[in-house]
Design an enzyme around this catalytic site. Structure first.
Site, PDB file in Angstrom:
ATOM      1  CG  HIS A 196     -11.651  33.234  33.047  1.00  0.00           C
ATOM      2  ND1 HIS A 196     -11.941  31.912  32.998  1.00  0.00           N
ATOM      3  CD2 HIS A 196     -10.397  33.336  33.517  1.00  0.00           C
ATOM      4  CE1 HIS A 196     -10.907  31.223  33.417  1.00  0.00           C
ATOM      5  NE2 HIS A 196      -9.955  32.074  33.739  1.00  0.00           N
ATOM      6  CD  GLU A 441      15.928  46.450  42.787  1.00  0.00           C
ATOM      7  OE1 GLU A 441      14.703  46.635  42.762  1.00  0.00           O
ATOM      8  OE2 GLU A 441      16.465  45.485  42.216  1.00  0.00           O
ATOM      9  CG  ASP A 465      12.611  46.035  45.871  1.00  0.00           C
ATOM     10  OD1 ASP A 465      11.957  45.611  46.838  1.00  0.00           O
ATOM     11  OD2 ASP A 465      12.699  45.422  44.787  1.00  0.00           O
ATOM     12  CB  CYS A 512      11.975  50.490  35.793  1.00  0.00           C
ATOM     13  SG  CYS A 512      13.018  49.613  36.948  1.00  0.00           S
TER      14      CYS A 512
HETATM   15  C1  PEP Z   1      11.376  48.074  41.857  1.00  0.00           C
HETATM   16  O1  PEP Z   1      11.801  47.535  42.877  1.00  0.00           O
HETATM   17  O2  PEP Z   1      10.993  49.258  41.809  1.00  0.00           O
HETATM   18  C2  PEP Z   1      11.275  47.308  40.605  1.00  0.00           C
HETATM   19  C3  PEP Z   1      11.011  47.909  39.470  1.00  0.00           C
HETATM   20  O3  PEP Z   1      11.417  45.976  40.666  1.00  0.00           O
HETATM   21  P1  PEP Z   1      10.320  44.980  41.281  1.00  0.00           P
HETATM   22  O4  PEP Z   1       9.055  45.762  41.477  1.00  0.00           O
HETATM   23  O5  PEP Z   1      10.193  43.883  40.315  1.00  0.00           O
HETATM   24  O6  PEP Z   1      10.950  44.572  42.573  1.00  0.00           O
HETATM   25 MG    MG Z   2      12.811  45.630  42.798  1.00  0.00          MG
END
Ligand code: PEP
Ligand code: MG
Length: 586
Positions: A196, A441, A465, A512
């Site tokens: 913590h 992905e 991914d 993302c």
């Molecule tokens: C990804 O695969 O890049 C993604 C944003 O999803 P996660 O990391 O949750 O699989």
């Molecule tokens: Mg992903």
């Protein structure tokens, strides 16, 4: 004499100051045998100390409005430990049977408990032994008459900004006191990476090094020390040359930080005036605070599966609705992209509940994400209804993970329609024109992106991914992590193809995955045509800085030439030049 200690780097930055030693009551208790007639009085003294600490915890909880969110949970945990009979009852037996004084009885029992914790394999649980020690430390301080915060008091005339607290261990209550005191930094002998104390140091944003073993014993009050929280190094009595070097580094870091902070409200646009949207990835509703502090213009990815991992059952529709609504309200009108559960693979909730109890030889290629949702229509309907209901409270977009087939998209859209029509039937309001997007992905999705463009409203590339599946590298297996390469020409080709195709079709597209938060790749992505990024809130300002220093009209042609390269060394060399601004456009 100058010497250096190495510990765990848990919170970035450099601090230079005087050592301020914190007393450590648990290590200094006296061991007494008490007279039989004193036993009841000793037990009463122990109970009174417990009651005072309990009251102190309650008071802290009430006065914690502006404290970091994690603190509340820590105080709850410490209250629980305090009330556990192992700590509140067993010491009384020891006082009665062995006639120990109260502090000695408590410390003996603590050592026994800590030993048990230290046998536990799970690192997180093992590190809870620190919490047991911290609670006991508080009670002992009450017993010996030097309660809580007094221990932190600086000597008269000494500026707290120049003090570095050196403690054997620090409890959450001490860290609350830090908020009132403005110390430059702290270092401790114990504490692990998930302790913590480490979590709190990061949330307070002051440099800290933990796990130094003997710092408390080796360092004397008022000695000059340098804390390098980035490298996990502590230099005691540095010579003038080292001191000068660190002073310089410290002011450089401070300058960089204050420059970055100023960017929070700056418009995210390139030198040639192209707007770039920078959004945040979040896992829990509480992360909204960090997203806003980082200057996020929206949530680009809410990984909903994290809400429920570790809780043992599936959440109800109402529970989900509350979580989604909290996020959308917290973002005050900014867009929130909610991704439906990405369960399976490394994020298995309770495999037997969700996908039957067969063995998964290749979980990343098995029943995961949208495949689970389509196989479990009741679970999927609950989540879709909850998201739709929350859409009444702000701008929600629906994002679907791991799509690869046209029929999966069609089935998903039909499921969304079904959820909408059941809500209409019940006269429950929702956003009728909610946008539905897909994660790109899987390499098949990137290559046949037309299927997605024709059916959906927006796309988001999950590079984590996409790289895993393109290069056949299990992203959670450290044995192959050296092969996980975002700059592999195949990965770059897929990225560029997807972004260009979306651009041509006038369809919004973002990235993302972790790539989006890496400032060394910002220019490359901008040059590919990307205009929307979503990342961990901590990276937004650094990426914004890169955006503001870039000119996309120059980057486009350079990156197109880079994409024709296949040799990794050449690609890296060109990327370095691109970042340094030394690649001409000719
Ligand atoms: C990804 O695969 O890049 C993604 C944003 O999803 P996660 O990391 O949750 O699989
Ligand atoms: Mg992903």
């Amino acid at each position: 004499m100058s010497f250096t200690l190495h510990g765990l780097a848990v919170s970035d930055g450099i601090a230079i100051g005087q050592a301020h030693l914190m007393s450590h009551a648990t290590l200094e208790v006296s061991h007494l045998v008490i007279a039989p007639r004193m036993v009841d009085r000793e037990i009463a003294r122990f109970e009174a100390a417990l009651a005072r600490v309990r009251a102190e915890f309650e008071m802290m909880k009430e006065s914690m409005e502006h404290a970091p969110a994690e603190l509340g949970a820590f105080i709850d945990l410490h209250s629980m430990i305090l009330s556990d009979p192992e700590l509140s009852e067993v010491p009384k037996q020891l006082i009665r049977e062995r006639r120990c004084n109260a502090e000695w009885a408590l410390v003996q029992q603590m050592e026994l408990l800590v030993e048990q914790f230290e046998q536990i394999e799970d690192q997180y649980l093992r590190e809870r032994s620190y919490d047991v020690r911290q609670v006991v430390e508080r009670v002992v301080r009450e017993l010996v008459g030097q309660p809580g915060r007094a221990a932190l008091k600086a000597a008269k005339g000494v500026k707290e900004e120049n003090l570095i607290v050196v403690a054997h261990d620090l409890a959450p209550a001490d860290v609350i006191a830090f908020k009132e005191h403005h110390f430059a930094s702290f270092v401790t002998d114990v504490g692990g990476a998930t302790s913590h104390t480490a979590i709190l140091a990061r949330s307070l944003a002051i440099p800290a090094v933990l796990g130094l073993h003997n710092a408390r014993q080796l360092i004397r009050d008022k000695e000059t020390i340098i804390v390098d929280g980035t490298r996990g190094v502590l230099i005691v009595n540095p010579d003038p040359r080292v001191l000068e070097e660190y002073r310089l580094r410290k002011s450089q870091i401070e300058l960089e930080r204050s420059k970055l902070k100023r960017l929070k409200t700056a418009k995210s646009a390139t030198l040639d005036g192209v707007d770039i949207a920078l959004h945040a990835n979040i896992e829990l509703p509480g992360d909204v605070t960090a997203a806003l502090e980082g200057g996020a213009e929206g949530i680009g990815l809410f990984r909903t599966e994290f809400l429920f991992l570790g809780r043992g059952d599936m959440p109800t529709e109402d529970e989900q609705f509350e979580s989604y609504r909290k996020v959308v309200k917290g973002m005050e009108g900014r867009p929130v992209t909610i991704r439906t559960f990405d369960l399976g693979a490394d994020k298995d909730l309770h495999p037997e509940d969700v996908v039957g109890d067969r063995v998964h030889t290749n979980p990343a290629l098995g029943l995961r994400a949208i495949r689970v949702s389509l196989a479990e229509p009741k679970m999927f309907q609950k989540q879709l209804r909850a998201i739709l209901r929350a859409s009444k409270y702000g701008r929600i977009k629906l994002l679907i993970p791991m799509l690869s087939h046209a029929h999966e998209i069609d089935q998903t859209l039909a499921a969304v329609e079904q959820a909408k029509s059941s809500l209409r039937g019940q006269k429950i309001a929702f956003d009728e024109s909610i946008e539905v997007g897909g994660m790109i992905e899987i390499p098949a999705a990137a290559l046949a992106v037309g299927l997605f463009l024709r059916r959906l409203n927006f796309l988001s590339i999950g590079t984590n991914d996409l790289i895993q599946y393109t290069l056949a590298i299990d992203r959670s297996d450290e044995q192959v992590s050296h092969l996980y390469d975002p700059l592999h020409p195949a990965v770059l080709m897929l990225l560029a193809h997807t972004i260009t195709s979306a651009e041509k079709a006038n369809m919004p597209i973002s990235v993302c995955g972790e790539l989006a938060g890496d400032p060394t790749l910002t220019r490359l992505l901008l040059g590919m045509g990307l205009r929307q990024f979503s990342m961990h809130p901590a990276h937004i300002l650094e990426v914004k800085q890169k955006v503001m220093q870039s000119d996309v009209s120059e980057l486009g042609p350079i990156v197109r030439r880079m994409l024709r390269l296949e040799e990794p060394a050449k690609i890296r060399e060109q990327l370095e030049k691109l970042n340094a601004g030394t690649l001409g456009n000719g």
